[in-house]
Design an enzyme around this catalytic site. Structure first.
Site, PDB file in Angstrom:
ATOM      1  N   HIS A  93      34.699  42.034  39.944  1.00  0.00           N
ATOM      2  CA  HIS A  93      34.961  41.099  38.850  1.00  0.00           C
ATOM      3  C   HIS A  93      33.944  39.966  38.940  1.00  0.00           C
ATOM      4  O   HIS A  93      33.700  39.422  40.016  1.00  0.00           O
ATOM      5  CB  HIS A  93      36.380  40.546  38.960  1.00  0.00           C
ATOM      6  CG  HIS A  93      36.844  39.809  37.745  1.00  0.00           C
ATOM      7  ND1 HIS A  93      37.873  40.259  36.952  1.00  0.00           N
ATOM      8  CD2 HIS A  93      36.414  38.657  37.178  1.00  0.00           C
ATOM      9  CE1 HIS A  93      38.063  39.408  35.953  1.00  0.00           C
ATOM     10  NE2 HIS A  93      37.177  38.420  36.072  1.00  0.00           N
ATOM     11  N   HIS A 122      36.906  41.772  33.108  1.00  0.00           N
ATOM     12  CA  HIS A 122      36.614  42.428  34.383  1.00  0.00           C
ATOM     13  C   HIS A 122      35.325  43.241  34.356  1.00  0.00           C
ATOM     14  O   HIS A 122      34.614  43.317  35.363  1.00  0.00           O
ATOM     15  CB  HIS A 122      37.783  43.356  34.764  1.00  0.00           C
ATOM     16  CG  HIS A 122      37.571  44.110  36.040  1.00  0.00           C
ATOM     17  ND1 HIS A 122      37.869  43.572  37.280  1.00  0.00           N
ATOM     18  CD2 HIS A 122      37.071  45.357  36.273  1.00  0.00           C
ATOM     19  CE1 HIS A 122      37.557  44.465  38.216  1.00  0.00           C
ATOM     20  NE2 HIS A 122      37.078  45.547  37.632  1.00  0.00           N
ATOM     21  N   CYS A 128      42.783  44.303  40.746  1.00  0.00           N
ATOM     22  CA  CYS A 128      41.773  43.245  40.844  1.00  0.00           C
ATOM     23  C   CYS A 128      42.495  41.897  40.924  1.00  0.00           C
ATOM     24  O   CYS A 128      43.181  41.502  39.967  1.00  0.00           O
ATOM     25  CB  CYS A 128      40.823  43.259  39.657  1.00  0.00           C
ATOM     26  SG  CYS A 128      39.676  41.849  39.650  1.00  0.00           S
ATOM     27  N   HIS A 134      32.104  36.855  39.596  1.00  0.00           N
ATOM     28  CA  HIS A 134      32.523  35.654  40.311  1.00  0.00           C
ATOM     29  C   HIS A 134      31.400  35.108  41.187  1.00  0.00           C
ATOM     30  O   HIS A 134      30.486  35.829  41.563  1.00  0.00           O
ATOM     31  CB  HIS A 134      33.754  35.934  41.183  1.00  0.00           C
ATOM     32  CG  HIS A 134      33.473  36.800  42.383  1.00  0.00           C
ATOM     33  ND1 HIS A 134      33.295  38.169  42.297  1.00  0.00           N
ATOM     34  CD2 HIS A 134      33.326  36.486  43.698  1.00  0.00           C
ATOM     35  CE1 HIS A 134      33.062  38.657  43.506  1.00  0.00           C
ATOM     36  NE2 HIS A 134      33.066  37.655  44.372  1.00  0.00           N
TER      37      HIS A 134
END
Length: 326
Positions: free
Chosen positions: A139, A87, A31, A141
């Site tokens: 993740h 995460h 990631c 965002h």
């Protein structure tokens, strides 16, 4: 290759980039947004990162004019807003109020900095969530696009708001909020913001967030309003995720005023477009929606607003929310 191509029929710019086809799709063993990666490092809580597959760049090459069609430099910025080092969180409702406030402060600071850039006309802050939307990295965002033009949808909103102000001497958004506060579609409110399903919703469980104070940009929010925005963002996402007891895929957009010009008649607002119409049924934008930009609403907004209110009540105490559910 990066360039803007102008559609003279709609009056709309199209961002063209060959690099975007190289974006990774949900890598299993790596990631790029987790702490310790080449891009992130350690010791951070929220991050604004350059998008490695950006369609816009302040170094975009100049273009020669040719033929009938108009092209322009794809000048601007595409960034990723990494909202937490963790995460495995699913959505903003799983962030603490303190962490979500840091995300809002990042939105504000990015807006403040880009307002000073003469190449930027508009900043679009948005969030895509869910595989159904096409999110390539899981993740938590969001994204930011600093654009050298004002998007078509924003221009339509500005035009209608300007016309309403000329005719009635009031902010169109303030009037919408006044009307919604009288009715049955309010989902949640705190001291500074209101979450509601609009009278004119397109998507089955579409919700909007309006500030009670008339402001045009995130940078105008004071400290208390910033915390209240963080609070209502957690409640909005928690409500959507509680609705069908599963993670709701959605698109979220923050609408601020453009940077160039004066827009005292405009009003900061946030819109969520959830993709589900039932637990395992997607609301597709098909013929009439994509072809004519005219939505059909399958159901009754007030009935769906009632379901959202019930979902809000389920998560209200869990989130230790600052406001109230009607």
């Amino acid at each position: 290759m990066r360039e803007l191509r102008y559609n003279p029929i709609l009056g709309q710019w199209v961002m063209v980039s060959a690099v975007r086809k190289n974006r990774p799709w949900r890598p299993k063993n790596f990631c790029p947004f987790c702490p310790g990666s080449e891009e992130t490092g350690y010791g951070w809580e929220v991050l604004l990162l350059p998008n490695r597959f950006s369609v816009l760049s302040f170094d975009a090459p100049k273009l020669e004019k040719e033929g009938f069609y108009k092209k322009a430099r794809a000048i601007g910025q595409c960034s990723v807003i990494v909202e937490t080092p963790e995460h495995d969180l699913n959505d903003l409702d799983e962030l603490s109020l303190e962490q979500m406030t840091k995300v809002v402060n990042l939105w504000k600071e990015a807006t403040r900095e880009l307002k000073e850039n003469p190449h930027v006309s508009y900043v679009a802050i948005f969030r895509n969530k869910g595989e159904e939307i096409g999110v390539s990295l899981t993740h938590p965002h969001g994204q930011l696009y600093a654009l050298p033009f004002i998007p078509l949808k924003v221009r339509i909103k500005l035009s209608n708001a300007r016309e309403h102000y000329k005719r009635h001497g009031e902010c169109l958004f303030c009037r919408v909020l006044e009307e919604e506060l009288k009715g049955e579609r309010v989902i949640y409110e705190n001291e500074s913001f209101v979450l509601f399903m609009p009278f004119f919703a397109n998507w089955p469980y579409e919700v909007h967030i309006y500030p009670k104070r008339h402001v045009q940009w995130l940078t105008q929010l004071n400290e208390e309003e910033t915390t209240d925005l963080a609070d209502i963002m957690r409640v909005a996402t928690g409500t959507l995720n509680s609705l069908f007891d599963r993670q709701m895929p959605y698109v979220m957009n923050i609408y601020q005023a453009p940077f160039k010009g004066s827009y005292p008649f405009y009003h900061l607002h946030i819109e969520f477009y959830p993709l589900l119409r039932d637990r395992d049924k997607i609301k597709y934008a098909a013929g009439i929606e994509m072809g004519a930009w005219e939505f059909t609403y399958d159901g009754i907004p007030e009935e769906n607003a009632k379901k959202l209110k019930e979902a809000c009540r389920k998560v209200f105490k869990e989130l230790n929310a600052r406001g109230k559910c009607p």
